[in-house]
Enzyme design. Structure first.
Site, PDB file in Angstrom:
ATOM      1  N   SER A   1      -0.786   3.452   0.179  1.00 48.07           N
ATOM      2  CA  SER A   1       0.433   2.797  -0.276  1.00 48.07           C
ATOM      3  C   SER A   1       0.937   1.702   0.651  1.00 48.07           C
ATOM      4  O   SER A   1       1.544   0.743   0.192  1.00 48.07           O
ATOM      5  CB  SER A   1       1.532   3.834  -0.506  1.00 48.07           C
ATOM      6  OG  SER A   1       1.772   4.571   0.671  1.00 48.07           O
TER       7      SER A   1
ATOM      8  N   HIS B   1      -0.929   3.996  -6.690  1.00 47.87           N
ATOM      9  CA  HIS B   1      -1.024   2.528  -6.720  1.00 47.87           C
ATOM     10  C   HIS B   1      -2.277   1.999  -7.405  1.00 47.87           C
ATOM     11  O   HIS B   1      -2.439   0.793  -7.543  1.00 47.87           O
ATOM     12  CB  HIS B   1      -0.918   1.966  -5.295  1.00 47.87           C
ATOM     13  CG  HIS B   1       0.395   2.272  -4.662  1.00 47.87           C
ATOM     14  ND1 HIS B   1       1.506   1.484  -4.836  1.00 47.87           N
ATOM     15  CD2 HIS B   1       0.791   3.315  -3.897  1.00 47.87           C
ATOM     16  CE1 HIS B   1       2.523   2.019  -4.187  1.00 47.87           C
ATOM     17  NE2 HIS B   1       2.118   3.133  -3.608  1.00 47.87           N
TER      18      HIS B   1
ATOM     19  N   LYS C   1       5.332   2.933 -11.017  1.00 50.18           N
ATOM     20  CA  LYS C   1       4.723   1.735 -10.438  1.00 50.18           C
ATOM     21  C   LYS C   1       4.142   0.874 -11.562  1.00 50.18           C
ATOM     22  O   LYS C   1       4.897   0.275 -12.306  1.00 50.18           O
ATOM     23  CB  LYS C   1       3.749   2.162  -9.347  1.00 50.18           C
ATOM     24  CG  LYS C   1       4.580   2.608  -8.144  1.00 50.18           C
ATOM     25  CD  LYS C   1       3.969   3.566  -7.208  1.00 50.18           C
ATOM     26  CE  LYS C   1       5.019   3.982  -6.176  1.00 50.18           C
ATOM     27  NZ  LYS C   1       4.659   5.196  -5.445  1.00 50.18           N
TER      28      LYS C   1
HETATM   29  C1  PLP Z   1       5.360   6.096  -4.625  1.00 49.40           C
HETATM   30  C2  PLP Z   1       4.399   7.169  -4.232  1.00 49.40           C
HETATM   31  C3  PLP Z   1       4.672   8.505  -4.491  1.00 49.40           C
HETATM   32  C4  PLP Z   1       6.005   8.967  -4.990  1.00 49.40           C
HETATM   33  O1  PLP Z   1       6.181   8.717  -6.329  1.00 49.40           O
HETATM   34  P1  PLP Z   1       7.676   8.663  -6.906  1.00 49.40           P
HETATM   35  O2  PLP Z   1       7.497   8.787  -8.357  1.00 49.40           O
HETATM   36  O3  PLP Z   1       8.234   7.373  -6.451  1.00 49.40           O
HETATM   37  O4  PLP Z   1       8.409   9.826  -6.303  1.00 49.40           O
HETATM   38  C5  PLP Z   1       3.692   9.429  -4.241  1.00 49.40           C
HETATM   39  N1  PLP Z   1       2.495   9.064  -3.711  1.00 49.40           N
HETATM   40  C6  PLP Z   1       2.220   7.784  -3.403  1.00 49.40           C
HETATM   41  C7  PLP Z   1       0.889   7.439  -2.814  1.00 49.40           C
HETATM   42  C8  PLP Z   1       3.171   6.803  -3.643  1.00 49.40           C
HETATM   43  O5  PLP Z   1       2.920   5.545  -3.304  1.00 49.40           O
END
Ligand code: PLP
Length: 388
Positions: free
Chosen positions: A181, A209, A241
């Protein structure tokens, strides 16, 4: 007095002195990548809305329609009376999309990771995690009570050495981000999958991602690497995302999903996602599958940016994804660089410890299919005069 003895004020002051204090900017309006923030018009280069689906009119219309039909809130947890037709249909569609038996929705990715790891692993078991894994994976591992070992980033040799001393019969799990991330690089999924199978360990991949962005149909890094349910038995994707909505899911075998439903506390003891979010996500999924142009455009913008950065003489990190960090090192440099870009009309966040390891503060620049080439060029011109 309590305030004096608690040391809270002092520790806030210390964060400020070390350039680690975090504060929020208030957004007043959003039009794709154009945002109005603190009274300024900016181009957003730090959102995870990679495909630009958060503002898609059809996604918004589905949200509105479902809110009219079901109300805004789900009213309860899934296992009480919060599990609606829209949730159920989305789970079926996500299972089909990822090529898994079943999928299970969670309210957030953070909660999915806590729930999945704690449901599957416990005291006496052992978990191996890449040291750059997302905080929610690390927290899930700690919470599970299993022995917890972190291996060097993407280092198969280091992981193998650690797994070598695993006791026979001990339940084991390897956990990794798909696309990392804060670095944007890819986990070596094929090698991890082969090792997990050899060691009879679970493999859990959190593709927050990659999901929507990578693979021929957008099913993520796992699709790009052509790994099936047997090769990656525990797959997590998030919806906030590239899908532009909110929430997350885990996908896998029928028995895996049933076990998680029975045991995951962050699934059981929380209110289900609003049904309108599930409805909007179903529409998002249609566009993820059919709009190849969004992924193609994103790739082109990233390549244009990379070529431009090389010309300026700044160094890129080894990332092929829509996450293109520029490593600055110190937190003060990262904050100054971010403030300078803000003044120039670009929103790029400074990422500092403890989100990233000490000494590796950076700008985390992200791209969206809604950016145009001119905006990328404008950002490059500003980066040329970065005060670092
Ligand atoms: C953003 C993210 C999360 C968390 O997801 P949310 O729905 O924002 O709580 C978990 N794992 C990774 C790798 C992320 O980038």
């Amino acid at each position: 007095m309590l305030m004096d003895s608690s040391g809270l004020a002092e520790s806030l002051e210390l964060l400020k002195q070390n350039n680690l204090y975090r504060s929020r900017r208030v957004i007043d309006s959003v039009r794709g990548v154009n945002v109005l923030v603190d009274g300024r018009e900016l181009i957003n280069f730090c959102s995870n809305d990679y495909l630009g689906l958060a503002s898609h009119p059809d996604v918004v219309a589905s949200f509105r329609r479902a809110a009219n039909q079901y109300g805004v809130g789900s009213g309860s947890a899934h296992l009480v009376c919060g599990h609606g037709r829209e949730h159920h249909a989305l789970e079926d569609e996500l299972a089909e999309f990822t090529g898994r038996d079943r999928a299970l929705l969670f309210s957030t990715g953070y909660m999915a990771n806590l729930g999945v790891i704690t449901a599957l692993m416990g005291k006496g078991d052992v978990i191996y995690q890449d040291r750059l894994n997302h905080a929610s994976l690390l927290d899930g591992g700690l919470m599970s009570g299993a022995r917890f070992k972190r291996y060097l980033h993407k280092d198969m040799h280091n992981l193998q050495q650690k797994m070598h001393i695993q006791s026979p019969g001990q339940k084991a799990m390897i956990v990794t981000d798909g696309v990392f991330s804060m670095d944007g690089d890819y986990a070596p999924l094929q090698a991890l999958s082969a090792l997990a199978q050899r060691q009879a360990a679970y493999l859990m991949v959190d593709d927050a991602h990659g999901f929507g962005v990578l693979g021929a149909t957008g099913a993520g890094l796992v699709e790009q690497c052509q790994l099936n349910q047997q090769q990656v038995p525990v797959l997590v994707g998030t919806l906030g995302k590239a899908f532009g909505t909110s929430g997350a899911f885990v996908a896998g075998s029928d028995v895996l999903i049933e076990s998680i439903i029975q045991k995951a506390r962050s699934y059981i003891y929380t209110t289900a996602l609003p049904p309108a979010i599930a409805a909007a996500t179903r529409t998002s999924l249609l566009y993820v599958k059919q709009d190849n142009w969004r992924r193609d455009k994103l790739k082109k913008l990233v390549q244009r940016f990379q070529a431009g950065v090389r010309q300026i003489g700044l160094s890129l990190m080894p990332s092929e994804s829509a996450i293109q960090p520029i490593m600055l090192g110190g937190s003060q440099q990262a904050v100054q660089a971010s403030d300078y870009l803000f003044q120039q009309g670009f929103w790029v966040s400074a990422i500092r410890p403890p989100t990233v390891p000490q000494g590796s503060a950076r700008l985390r620049i992200t791209f969206s299919a809604l950016h145009n080439e001119q905006q990328v060029d404008q950002l490059l011109s500003a980066l040329e005069y970065l005060p670092v």
